[in-house]
Motif scaffolding. Sequence first.
Motif, PDB file in Angstrom:
ATOM      1  N   ILE A  61     -29.946  27.841 -14.484  1.00 51.32           N
ATOM      2  CA  ILE A  61     -28.607  28.408 -14.597  1.00 51.32           C
ATOM      3  C   ILE A  61     -28.696  29.613 -15.523  1.00 51.32           C
ATOM      4  O   ILE A  61     -29.568  29.677 -16.395  1.00 51.32           O
ATOM      5  CB  ILE A  61     -27.605  27.355 -15.137  1.00 51.32           C
ATOM      6  CG1 ILE A  61     -26.167  27.879 -15.071  1.00 51.32           C
ATOM      7  CG2 ILE A  61     -27.973  26.905 -16.539  1.00 51.32           C
ATOM      8  CD1 ILE A  61     -25.122  26.806 -15.364  1.00 51.32           C
ATOM      9  N   HIS A  96     -21.729  32.295 -15.577  1.00 53.22           N
ATOM     10  CA  HIS A  96     -20.415  32.176 -14.950  1.00 53.22           C
ATOM     11  C   HIS A  96     -19.866  33.549 -14.623  1.00 53.22           C
ATOM     12  O   HIS A  96     -19.894  34.462 -15.457  1.00 53.22           O
ATOM     13  CB  HIS A  96     -19.464  31.438 -15.899  1.00 53.22           C
ATOM     14  CG  HIS A  96     -18.088  31.252 -15.359  1.00 53.22           C
ATOM     15  ND1 HIS A  96     -17.059  32.127 -15.622  1.00 53.22           N
ATOM     16  CD2 HIS A  96     -17.568  30.292 -14.562  1.00 53.22           C
ATOM     17  CE1 HIS A  96     -15.961  31.716 -15.017  1.00 53.22           C
ATOM     18  NE2 HIS A  96     -16.236  30.604 -14.370  1.00 53.22           N
ATOM     19  N   ARG A 103     -20.640  38.123  -8.114  1.00 55.29           N
ATOM     20  CA  ARG A 103     -21.561  36.988  -7.983  1.00 55.29           C
ATOM     21  C   ARG A 103     -22.455  37.159  -6.770  1.00 55.29           C
ATOM     22  O   ARG A 103     -23.666  36.926  -6.828  1.00 55.29           O
ATOM     23  CB  ARG A 103     -20.771  35.682  -7.883  1.00 55.29           C
ATOM     24  CG  ARG A 103     -21.642  34.433  -7.734  1.00 55.29           C
ATOM     25  CD  ARG A 103     -20.781  33.184  -7.711  1.00 55.29           C
ATOM     26  NE  ARG A 103     -21.602  31.996  -7.562  1.00 55.29           N
ATOM     27  CZ  ARG A 103     -21.989  31.507  -6.370  1.00 55.29           C
ATOM     28  NH1 ARG A 103     -21.625  32.111  -5.252  1.00 55.29           N
ATOM     29  NH2 ARG A 103     -22.734  30.423  -6.316  1.00 55.29           N
ATOM     30  N   ASP A 160     -18.591  17.235 -13.024  1.00 50.89           N
ATOM     31  CA  ASP A 160     -19.188  18.503 -12.626  1.00 50.89           C
ATOM     32  C   ASP A 160     -20.695  18.403 -12.846  1.00 50.89           C
ATOM     33  O   ASP A 160     -21.154  17.790 -13.804  1.00 50.89           O
ATOM     34  CB  ASP A 160     -18.601  19.690 -13.409  1.00 50.89           C
ATOM     35  CG  ASP A 160     -19.075  19.743 -14.848  1.00 50.89           C
ATOM     36  OD1 ASP A 160     -20.172  20.298 -15.084  1.00 50.89           O
ATOM     37  OD2 ASP A 160     -18.363  19.236 -15.737  1.00 50.89           O
ATOM     38  N   SER A 162     -23.702  20.539 -13.693  1.00 49.86           N
ATOM     39  CA  SER A 162     -24.120  21.817 -14.258  1.00 49.86           C
ATOM     40  C   SER A 162     -23.048  22.896 -14.120  1.00 49.86           C
ATOM     41  O   SER A 162     -23.358  24.087 -14.092  1.00 49.86           O
ATOM     42  CB  SER A 162     -25.419  22.296 -13.594  1.00 49.86           C
ATOM     43  OG  SER A 162     -26.463  21.398 -13.888  1.00 49.86           O
ATOM     44  N   TYR A 164     -21.517  23.800 -11.641  1.00 46.88           N
ATOM     45  CA  TYR A 164     -21.585  24.466 -10.333  1.00 46.88           C
ATOM     46  C   TYR A 164     -20.746  23.739  -9.298  1.00 46.88           C
ATOM     47  O   TYR A 164     -19.892  24.334  -8.652  1.00 46.88           O
ATOM     48  CB  TYR A 164     -23.045  24.540  -9.868  1.00 46.88           C
ATOM     49  CG  TYR A 164     -23.279  25.416  -8.657  1.00 46.88           C
ATOM     50  CD1 TYR A 164     -23.898  26.650  -8.790  1.00 46.88           C
ATOM     51  CD2 TYR A 164     -22.892  25.019  -7.375  1.00 46.88           C
ATOM     52  CE1 TYR A 164     -24.118  27.470  -7.684  1.00 46.88           C
ATOM     53  CE2 TYR A 164     -23.105  25.826  -6.271  1.00 46.88           C
ATOM     54  CZ  TYR A 164     -23.720  27.053  -6.426  1.00 46.88           C
ATOM     55  OH  TYR A 164     -23.928  27.853  -5.331  1.00 46.88           O
ATOM     56  N   ASP A 165     -20.997  22.460  -9.131  1.00 43.22           N
ATOM     57  CA  ASP A 165     -20.303  21.656  -8.130  1.00 43.22           C
ATOM     58  C   ASP A 165     -19.479  20.568  -8.799  1.00 43.22           C
ATOM     59  O   ASP A 165     -19.843  20.040  -9.856  1.00 43.22           O
ATOM     60  CB  ASP A 165     -21.306  20.991  -7.179  1.00 43.22           C
ATOM     61  CG  ASP A 165     -21.926  21.980  -6.213  1.00 43.22           C
ATOM     62  OD1 ASP A 165     -21.209  22.884  -5.749  1.00 43.22           O
ATOM     63  OD2 ASP A 165     -23.121  21.854  -5.923  1.00 43.22           O
ATOM     64  N   HIS A 179     -15.309  25.966  -7.073  1.00 46.17           N
ATOM     65  CA  HIS A 179     -16.696  26.248  -6.714  1.00 46.17           C
ATOM     66  C   HIS A 179     -16.964  27.753  -6.687  1.00 46.17           C
ATOM     67  O   HIS A 179     -16.058  28.568  -6.739  1.00 46.17           O
ATOM     68  CB  HIS A 179     -17.017  25.651  -5.341  1.00 46.17           C
ATOM     69  CG  HIS A 179     -17.003  24.158  -5.326  1.00 46.17           C
ATOM     70  ND1 HIS A 179     -17.690  23.403  -4.405  1.00 46.17           N
ATOM     71  CD2 HIS A 179     -16.399  23.258  -6.134  1.00 46.17           C
ATOM     72  CE1 HIS A 179     -17.502  22.124  -4.637  1.00 46.17           C
ATOM     73  NE2 HIS A 179     -16.715  22.011  -5.680  1.00 46.17           N
ATOM     74  N   HIS A 180     -18.236  28.093  -6.608  1.00 53.02           N
ATOM     75  CA  HIS A 180     -18.686  29.477  -6.402  1.00 53.02           C
ATOM     76  C   HIS A 180     -18.355  30.411  -7.566  1.00 53.02           C
ATOM     77  O   HIS A 180     -18.030  31.582  -7.360  1.00 53.02           O
ATOM     78  CB  HIS A 180     -18.122  30.041  -5.094  1.00 53.02           C
ATOM     79  CG  HIS A 180     -18.348  29.157  -3.914  1.00 53.02           C
ATOM     80  ND1 HIS A 180     -19.607  28.747  -3.525  1.00 53.02           N
ATOM     81  CD2 HIS A 180     -17.478  28.562  -3.064  1.00 53.02           C
ATOM     82  CE1 HIS A 180     -19.493  27.952  -2.469  1.00 53.02           C
ATOM     83  NE2 HIS A 180     -18.233  27.822  -2.175  1.00 53.02           N
ATOM     84  N   VAL A 182     -20.493  29.918 -10.558  1.00 50.89           N
ATOM     85  CA  VAL A 182     -21.685  29.790 -11.399  1.00 50.89           C
ATOM     86  C   VAL A 182     -22.910  30.336 -10.670  1.00 50.89           C
ATOM     87  O   VAL A 182     -23.055  30.188  -9.461  1.00 50.89           O
ATOM     88  CB  VAL A 182     -21.899  28.310 -11.785  1.00 50.89           C
ATOM     89  CG1 VAL A 182     -23.270  28.096 -12.400  1.00 50.89           C
ATOM     90  CG2 VAL A 182     -20.809  27.867 -12.753  1.00 50.89           C
ATOM     91  N   SER A 186     -27.202  24.498  -7.144  1.00 54.71           N
ATOM     92  CA  SER A 186     -26.113  23.629  -6.719  1.00 54.71           C
ATOM     93  C   SER A 186     -26.613  22.186  -6.632  1.00 54.71           C
ATOM     94  O   SER A 186     -27.810  21.920  -6.753  1.00 54.71           O
ATOM     95  CB  SER A 186     -25.611  24.067  -5.344  1.00 54.71           C
ATOM     96  OG  SER A 186     -26.599  23.783  -4.350  1.00 54.71           O
TER      97      SER A 186
END
Length: 247
Positions: A61, A96, A103, A160, A162, A164-165, A179-180, A182, A186
């Motif tokens: 990450i 983030h 992103r 959550d 990490s 991400y999800d 979502h989407h 980070v 995933s």
Amino acid sequence: AVDYEDEEQQRGAVAQLVADYLDESLTERTTVAIGMGRNLAAVTANLGAPARRAAMFVSSIGGSLKAGEGLNSDHIARRFASAFGGRSETLYAPAHVTDPELRRLLLRDPTVQQTLDRARRADMALIGIGDLSESSYLVRMGWYTAAEIAQARMNGTVVDVSGYDFLDINGHLSAPELHHRVIGLSHNDFRRIPNVVAVASERSKTLPLLGALRSGIIATLATSVGNVRTIIGLDEQTKTEANRETP
């Protein structure tokens, strides 16, 4: 790890378990994908003097100034590499991003792609598990608002992965609106890594851990004895309730 009333003492005990596990498990050829957060940082503080081996530690990450240097993935990866005499690789991107287009562009960058691809091919991953509270790590860093997290929780989201999800109690994707944001791996990426080690010492992590375990991504769980007992009880309870609701 045995149970301690003091949160920091409990974190240290769980971290020591993971440190010992890594010392026994890592080889010269092992690649480890490294997450971020207090529980993973605590592992590096409990490594002592492990046997030297040329393992690779790769950030899974990006980084965040608000997290503080010691809790960022790249810092944790470098500390692991230093302790084991191995190498580390930083993911040179913010963790983030609020702008979807930015992103998308960052994910197309060759340097970012190279590190994420190396992390995806890891033999092992160390990850933290989020408890989705309104005072959580993600909220304190400003990645999500307390209102967003509260709404997600009301809609059945419990964990959550990490940052991400987001998953529900059954380990299924939840809260798609979060979502989407980070730049990192995933839960589907983690699913392909042979040994994903979840490190969670807090008592507030039992329900999130159950959701994460049911998702199938976790191979090794490092937590307290009390948490394990509670997770087993929650698993049995929720399965019984689900059976009652099934016609």
